[in-house]
Write an enzyme that holds these catalytic residues in place. Structure first.
Site, mmCIF file in Angstrom:
data_model
loop_
_atom_site.group_PDB
_atom_site.id
_atom_site.type_symbol
_atom_site.label_atom_id
_atom_site.label_comp_id
_atom_site.label_asym_id
_atom_site.label_seq_id
_atom_site.Cartn_x
_atom_site.Cartn_y
_atom_site.Cartn_z
ATOM 1 N N ASP A 171 0.005 5.223 -4.784
ATOM 2 C CA ASP A 171 -0.193 4.064 -3.894
ATOM 3 C C ASP A 171 -0.646 2.817 -4.641
ATOM 4 O OD1 ASP A 171 0.527 5.663 -1.681
ATOM 5 O OD2 ASP A 171 -1.528 6.368 -1.452
ATOM 6 N N ASN A 210 7.064 2.315 0.464
ATOM 7 C CA ASN A 210 6.186 3.295 1.121
ATOM 8 C C ASN A 210 5.290 2.580 2.120
ATOM 9 O OD1 ASN A 210 4.758 5.817 1.530
ATOM 10 N ND2 ASN A 210 3.087 4.947 0.323
ATOM 11 N N THR A 211 4.947 3.290 3.190
ATOM 12 C CA THR A 211 3.937 2.759 4.106
ATOM 13 C C THR A 211 2.711 3.660 4.049
ATOM 14 O OG1 THR A 211 3.429 2.084 6.361
ATOM 15 C CG2 THR A 211 5.025 3.875 6.136
ATOM 16 N N HIS A 212 1.541 3.011 3.952
ATOM 17 C CA HIS A 212 0.291 3.745 3.738
ATOM 18 C C HIS A 212 -0.745 3.314 4.788
ATOM 19 C CE1 HIS A 212 -2.796 5.913 1.584
ATOM 20 N NE2 HIS A 212 -3.571 4.863 1.717
ATOM 21 N N ARG A 244 8.508 20.993 -10.809
ATOM 22 C CA ARG A 244 8.364 19.726 -10.089
ATOM 23 C C ARG A 244 9.429 18.718 -10.547
ATOM 24 N NH1 ARG A 244 4.215 18.209 -6.379
ATOM 25 N NH2 ARG A 244 4.795 16.080 -5.914
HETATM 26 C C1 GAR Z 1 1.819 7.108 8.687
HETATM 27 O O1 GAR Z 1 0.607 6.624 9.200
HETATM 28 C C2 GAR Z 1 1.899 6.878 7.177
HETATM 29 O O2 GAR Z 1 1.280 5.715 6.763
HETATM 30 C C3 GAR Z 1 1.181 8.082 6.669
HETATM 31 O O3 GAR Z 1 1.628 9.131 7.464
HETATM 32 C C4 GAR Z 1 1.886 8.628 8.785
HETATM 33 C C5 GAR Z 1 3.258 9.120 9.203
HETATM 34 O O4 GAR Z 1 3.461 8.936 10.555
HETATM 35 N N1 GAR Z 1 1.455 8.278 5.275
HETATM 36 C C6 GAR Z 1 0.551 8.659 4.391
HETATM 37 O O5 GAR Z 1 -0.596 8.967 4.669
HETATM 38 C C7 GAR Z 1 1.062 8.707 2.968
HETATM 39 N N2 GAR Z 1 -0.036 8.818 2.041
HETATM 40 P P1 GAR Z 1 4.893 9.219 11.218
HETATM 41 O O6 GAR Z 1 5.396 10.552 10.638
HETATM 42 O O7 GAR Z 1 4.631 9.316 12.684
HETATM 43 O O8 GAR Z 1 5.795 8.085 10.845
#
Ligand code: GAR
Length: 200
Positions: free
Chosen positions: A145, A107-109, A65
């Protein structure tokens, strides 16, 4: 619409459909490369359609990793980004990556942190019976997160919501929030003081 003047160079990391990446591209973000942890995903196709260089760092192609993390960091660094955006990137980065990009890795969560961190933010909020959930754009630290929050938007949970339906409504709000936040960080700069992110 947000403007993304050079020299804010963005590398975006994806693992899935890449609709957040697409929103950044459509807004004119200066995305210089797109990276992924797997092949064959729509997110990479979107990058290729936009004529952007892509790279893939698969965990199983590395001995450990730590080596994967260093390899990912090296690939990202080769594009000399100012900001790195995890837009649905479903891997936790390690020490080397954070040593190089800490404080500029966003990051977007799909939940209102600190509630429902991890890989199933939407499912967990629904199972808990939350009436309001949403999305959080934050800087990444060495927890899951847990890094300083930049911005959040709320989304109501509707009776009878499925994970898919709720996630779609969250993603509509999330794409706008991410475009706005990344635009502001790129355009106006920012400071991180402890847990507080200060935007001018
Ligand atoms: C988004 O909703 C993001 O927040 C989530 O994956 C989706 C990606 O959508 N991320 C997580 O859950 C990270 N823990 P996309 O590929 O259509 O942009």
């Amino acid at each position: 619409m947000a403007a993304f003047p050079p020299p804010s160079r963005l590398v975006v990391l994806v693992s899935g459909s890449g609709t957040n990446l697409q929103a950044l591209l459509d807004a004119g973000a200066n995305v210089v490369a797109v990276g992924a942890d797997r092949e064959g995903i729509v997110g990479l196709e979107r990058a290729e359609r936009a004529g952007l260089p892509t790279f893939v760092a698969k965990l199983k192609d590395f001995g450990s990793r730590e080596e994967w993390d260093a390899g990912l960091a090296e690939a990202v660094a080769s594009f000399e980004p100012d900001l790195i955006v995890s837009a649905g990137f479903m891997k936790i980065v390690g020490k080397e990556f954070l040593a190089r990009f800490g404080g500029r890795f966003v990051n977007t969560h799909p939940a209102l942190l600190p509630s429902f961190p991890g890989a199933h933010g939407v499912r967990d909020a629904l199972a808990y019976g939350a009436k309001v959930t949403g999305c959080t754009v934050h800087f990444v630290d060495d927890g899951v997160d847990t890094g300083p929050i930049i911005a959040q938007s709320a989304v109501e949970v509707r009776p009878g919501d499925t994970e898919e339906a709720l996630h779609e409504r969250i993603k509509e709000v999330e794409r706008r929030l991410l475009v706005d936040v990344v635009g502001r960080l790129s355009r106006d700069g920012y400071r991180i003081e402890g847990r507080k992110v200060l935007l001018p």
